[in-house]
Design an enzyme around this catalytic site. Structure first.
Site, short mmCIF file in Angstrom:
data_model
loop_
_atom_site.label_atom_id
_atom_site.label_comp_id
_atom_site.label_asym_id
_atom_site.label_seq_id
_atom_site.Cartn_x
_atom_site.Cartn_y
_atom_site.Cartn_z
CD1 TRP A 144 -2.63 1.58 0.43
CD2 TRP A 144 -2.16 1.83 2.57
NE1 TRP A 144 -3.36 2.69 0.96
CE2 TRP A 144 -3.16 2.61 2.39
CE3 TRP A 144 -1.61 1.72 4.03
CZ2 TRP A 144 -3.61 3.45 3.38
CZ3 TRP A 144 -2.14 2.59 4.93
CH2 TRP A 144 -3.22 3.52 4.54
CG ASP A 225 -1.69 -2.43 7.68
OD1 ASP A 225 -2.97 -2.40 8.39
OD2 ASP A 225 -1.60 -1.69 6.66
CE LYS A 264 -10.08 0.21 2.74
NZ LYS A 264 -10.78 1.11 1.56
#
Length: 301
Positions: A144, A225, A264
């Site tokens: 990312w 993460d 999310k």
């Protein structure tokens, strides 16, 4: 009149992700579909709120104790406690001793990563005998894009371990393991718990065990993460397998940092709901209060 305040400011290009999203919104073609941001949408492309989130909102609004008072610096305790159990599992051995885990509320996953970066840059041991060398973090290639910006902005030199085999569209496990093995002992390694961003392909269980074994041998410090737990498979426990196995294998050898987001999996993008958790081996539990104080200082500022 000459500019006396700012010199030689360079205009940066748009953020790669949000730049594409802006161009998509400006596209008037009826067949255009915006797949840029990972966000729940209905069949007409409108934002969709999960029924569970709507129910929670009603419960909050009807609670007679609901108010807008300041929270403690470390955040809403019932949130951080429950959030840690979502990642580690309710039966985790780390709950047998309250000094083995530190949890702080953060501004979603981005905020928790920033807190981790600030904390590690100040307190992680130098990875070299030369104190002038810049501290390093290893991230997957690719990763990312904001991972790179966050850690660079906090002073880290970002290095890469190979992850993706572009030709065969698969994980390049041999190069992955080799790069972790060749990293200096005690390096900081950023891992994606599930739903690897941007490839979408995660190691299988056997591959994860090999990865964790190298991290164990090299005494690396892992950051998990955890932005998509439940979003990859639809199952919170399945998506936490690698993280929980990592804590099981490494948790008494090294602290483990978990950067958690609810943007999310619950669709609460704008609320910026997240947490950072730090699990501590037994030999570090006496430092819990000091660690907690430093994380709260970072959060406060």
């Amino acid at each position: 009149m000459p500019n006396q305040f700012f010199q030689n400011i360079v205009q940066l290009p748009p953020d790669p992700l949000f730049g594409v999203s802006a161009r998509s919104k400006a596209d008037t073609r009826p067949e255009r579909v915006d797949l840029v941001l990972g966000a729940y949408r209905d069949n007409d492309g409108r934002p969709w709120i999960l029924p569970s989130v709507k129910l929670a909102e009603k419960k909050i609004l009807s609670d007679p104790n609901y108010n807008h008072e300041y929270l403690p610096i470390e955040g809403f305790k019932s949130l951080t406690n429950a959030a840690s159990k979502i990642t580690l599992g309710e039966d985790s051995s780390f709950y047998s001793n309250p000094d083995k885990i530190v949890s702080i509320q953060s501004l979603s996953g981005t905020g928790s990563l920033h807190i981790a970066a600030k904390f590690l840059y100040q307190w992680h041991s130098n990875q070299s005998d030369d104190p002038t060398l810049q501290k390093m973090i290893f991230v997957s290639a690719p990763t990312w894009s904001n991972h790179i910006q966050i850690f660079q902005s906090c002073g880290f030199k970002v290095k890469y371990y190979k992850y993706w085999d572009y030709e065969n569209k698969s994980i390049d496990l041999s190069s992955y393991l080799s790069d972790l093995s060749n990293a200096p002992d005690g390096s900081i390694i950023l891992l994606h718990s599930c739903a690897h961003n941007p490839t979408g392909l995660d190691p299988n269980h056997d591959q994860w065990l090999q990865i964790l074994d190298v991290i164990k041998q090299k005494k690396h410090l892992p950051i998990f993460d955890t932005a998509y737990q439940g979003f990859a498979s639809g199952d919170l426990d399945k998506d936490a397998w690698a993280l929980r196995k990592g804590v099981e294998v490494l948790g008494e050898l090294t602290p483990i940092i978990i950067c958690q987001s609810f943007a999310k999996n619950t669709g609460m993008y704008g609320e910026r709901v997240g947490c950072i958790h730090l699990t501590l081996p037994n030999f570090l539990t006496e430092d819990k209060d000091a660690i907690y104080s430093q994380l709260k200082k970072i959060t406060r500022s």
